[in-house]
Design a protein around this motif. Sequence first.
Motif, PDB file in Angstrom:
ATOM      1  N   LYS A 129       0.862  -1.206   0.000  1.00 31.51           N
ATOM      2  CA  LYS A 129       0.000   0.000   0.000  1.00 31.51           C
ATOM      3  C   LYS A 129       0.880   1.231   0.000  1.00 31.51           C
ATOM      4  O   LYS A 129       2.069   1.144   0.329  1.00 31.51           O
ATOM      5  N   GLU A 130       0.277   2.358  -0.240  1.00 28.57           N
ATOM      6  CA  GLU A 130       1.039   3.615  -0.322  1.00 28.57           C
ATOM      7  C   GLU A 130       1.743   3.946   0.993  1.00 28.57           C
ATOM      8  O   GLU A 130       2.784   4.593   0.996  1.00 28.57           O
ATOM      9  N   GLU A 131       1.175   3.479   2.123  1.00 26.85           N
ATOM     10  CA  GLU A 131       1.767   3.818   3.437  1.00 26.85           C
ATOM     11  C   GLU A 131       2.943   2.908   3.777  1.00 26.85           C
ATOM     12  O   GLU A 131       3.599   3.096   4.810  1.00 26.85           O
ATOM     13  N   HIS A 132       3.187   1.894   2.968  1.00 31.98           N
ATOM     14  CA  HIS A 132       4.298   0.963   3.237  1.00 31.98           C
ATOM     15  C   HIS A 132       5.589   1.770   3.479  1.00 31.98           C
ATOM     16  O   HIS A 132       5.817   2.794   2.825  1.00 31.98           O
ATOM     17  N   PRO A 133       6.461   1.312   4.417  1.00 41.19           N
ATOM     18  CA  PRO A 133       7.716   2.046   4.630  1.00 41.19           C
ATOM     19  C   PRO A 133       8.504   2.241   3.338  1.00 41.19           C
ATOM     20  O   PRO A 133       8.454   1.389   2.447  1.00 41.19           O
ATOM     21  N   LYS A 134       9.194   3.371   3.273  1.00 42.53           N
ATOM     22  CA  LYS A 134       9.984   3.682   2.064  1.00 42.53           C
ATOM     23  C   LYS A 134      11.458   3.485   2.381  1.00 42.53           C
ATOM     24  O   LYS A 134      12.047   4.296   3.093  1.00 42.53           O
ATOM     25  N   ASN A 135      12.006   2.410   1.874  1.00 45.16           N
ATOM     26  CA  ASN A 135      13.435   2.128   2.074  1.00 45.16           C
ATOM     27  C   ASN A 135      14.077   1.721   0.759  1.00 45.16           C
ATOM     28  O   ASN A 135      14.407   0.543   0.560  1.00 45.16           O
ATOM     29  N   PRO A 136      14.233   2.674  -0.174  1.00 45.69           N
ATOM     30  CA  PRO A 136      14.763   2.302  -1.494  1.00 45.69           C
ATOM     31  C   PRO A 136      16.122   1.614  -1.388  1.00 45.69           C
ATOM     32  O   PRO A 136      16.932   1.967  -0.520  1.00 45.69           O
ATOM     33  N   ILE A 137      16.345   0.619  -2.261  1.00 47.42           N
ATOM     34  CA  ILE A 137      17.618  -0.109  -2.199  1.00 47.42           C
ATOM     35  C   ILE A 137      18.520   0.245  -3.387  1.00 47.42           C
ATOM     36  O   ILE A 137      19.582  -0.337  -3.534  1.00 47.42           O
ATOM     37  N   SER A 138      18.093   1.174  -4.222  1.00 47.67           N
ATOM     38  CA  SER A 138      18.965   1.593  -5.334  1.00 47.67           C
ATOM     39  C   SER A 138      19.002   3.118  -5.389  1.00 47.67           C
ATOM     40  O   SER A 138      18.050   3.785  -4.954  1.00 47.67           O
ATOM     41  N   PRO A 139      20.076   3.683  -5.934  1.00 48.92           N
ATOM     42  CA  PRO A 139      20.109   5.142  -6.110  1.00 48.92           C
ATOM     43  C   PRO A 139      18.936   5.643  -6.965  1.00 48.92           C
ATOM     44  O   PRO A 139      18.410   6.724  -6.725  1.00 48.92           O
ATOM     45  N   TYR A 140      18.509   4.835  -7.928  1.00 45.10           N
ATOM     46  CA  TYR A 140      17.339   5.228  -8.731  1.00 45.10           C
ATOM     47  C   TYR A 140      16.124   5.415  -7.823  1.00 45.10           C
ATOM     48  O   TYR A 140      15.461   6.461  -7.847  1.00 45.10           O
ATOM     49  N   GLY A 141      15.833   4.397  -6.984  1.00 43.89           N
ATOM     50  CA  GLY A 141      14.684   4.488  -6.072  1.00 43.89           C
ATOM     51  C   GLY A 141      14.842   5.655  -5.112  1.00 43.89           C
ATOM     52  O   GLY A 141      13.875   6.368  -4.814  1.00 43.89           O
ATOM     53  N   GLU A 142      16.066   5.851  -4.664  1.00 42.04           N
ATOM     54  CA  GLU A 142      16.327   6.956  -3.731  1.00 42.04           C
ATOM     55  C   GLU A 142      16.060   8.298  -4.413  1.00 42.04           C
ATOM     56  O   GLU A 142      15.493   9.216  -3.809  1.00 42.04           O
TER      57      GLU A 142
END
Length: 323
Positions: A129-142
């Motif tokens: 869901k949209e509220e899921h924690p945000k912990n990107p694992i790539s510089p792109y996601g970051e």
Amino acid sequence: MNFLVTGGAGYIGSHMVSFLQKKNFNPIVLDNFSTGKKFLLKKCEILNVDLTDKIKLSAVLENRKFDAVFHFAAKSIVSESYLNPKSYFNNNLEGTKNLVEEMKKNKNEILIFSSSAAVYGNPITKFIKEEHPKNPISPYGESKLLCEEFLASEQSRENFNYCNLRYFNAAGADNLSGIGEYRDKETHLIPKVLNSIRGNYGPIIVYGNDYDTFDGTCVRDFIHVSDLVEAHYQAFKKIRDEKKSFTYNLANQKGFSVLEIIKVCEKITKKKVNYSFSNRRKGDPSTLIADCQKAKEGILWNPSKSKIENIVSTAWKWHASLK
Ligand SMILES: NC(=O)c1ccc[n+]([C@@H]2O[C@H](COP(=O)([O-])OP(=O)(O)OC[C@H]3O[C@@H](n4cnc5c(N)ncnc54)[C@H](O)[C@@H]3O)[C@@H](O)[C@H]2O)c1
């Protein structure tokens, strides 16, 4: 209505342009053609500008009024973002900052932003869901998460609102408009498999068959590009009417493994896919499946073209038509 489409010469952006043209609106493309292609565009105004070139950007957007800006322009190859993270932060984040600065200067108030499932990182729930924690694992996601944070800091009820649309995997093609996914260097699964079938790409490498999934290969959620662009238009209307900012996942709430996608491609094309397994790739979560209820209710979005067979057959029609 006039719309600015940054990255309009790219895969999803060109489908947005075509969608708006079919509605008799006036989309204006802003693109640096780093990966975009002119042949994906029917007659429209093109601003050949790089979003990181502040001076030129400011000059071409001066006094221009748009009902909304659809912001697709970005670098988006996860593996490349590990090799050159700075270029991702510069292009994606600084580009977005420059665009918003110009929008505000010229009193353009609505931005629809192409975000990504990559902002979530490794999921801790089956459906994200949209509220899921945000912990990107790539510089792109970051870089995408930093853009979202920047937009939140710029939001102001009367003068600037935005919608983050977090896509999972876009795929398929608009056959009636004669456009589809085309990149010089393809990294996306479905076009890679179809290119391989056409003989324009070597055997397919499946990265990892030891994931915690039913057949050991990664599971992804695919959304048809035509359903995707429709959601952008719905998001624009919502902001225009309510003068607020929003965030939505866009996907199909169904997961398909890499091997399942290969099988669907074999079924649709009636050809065998040549593939082999190799090690896992950095930055690939095992499973990414969205919960999209919020978009279905919030922007009355009803994705009707996203059955996997339809996604692959429209993509195949496009790929088969290429020389
Ligand atoms: N394709 C997917 O499955 C997917 C999934 C999640 C998010 N997204 C996001 O959707 C957007 C569009 O993706 P796409 O698959 O169409 O990519 P694409 O590479 O086909 O299109 C990107 C376009 O942006 C242009 N561009 C890049 N940097 C620019 C800059 N600095 N100034 C001006 N133009 C620039 C490119 O030339 C290209 O035309 C991207 O923001 C991407 O991160 C895509």
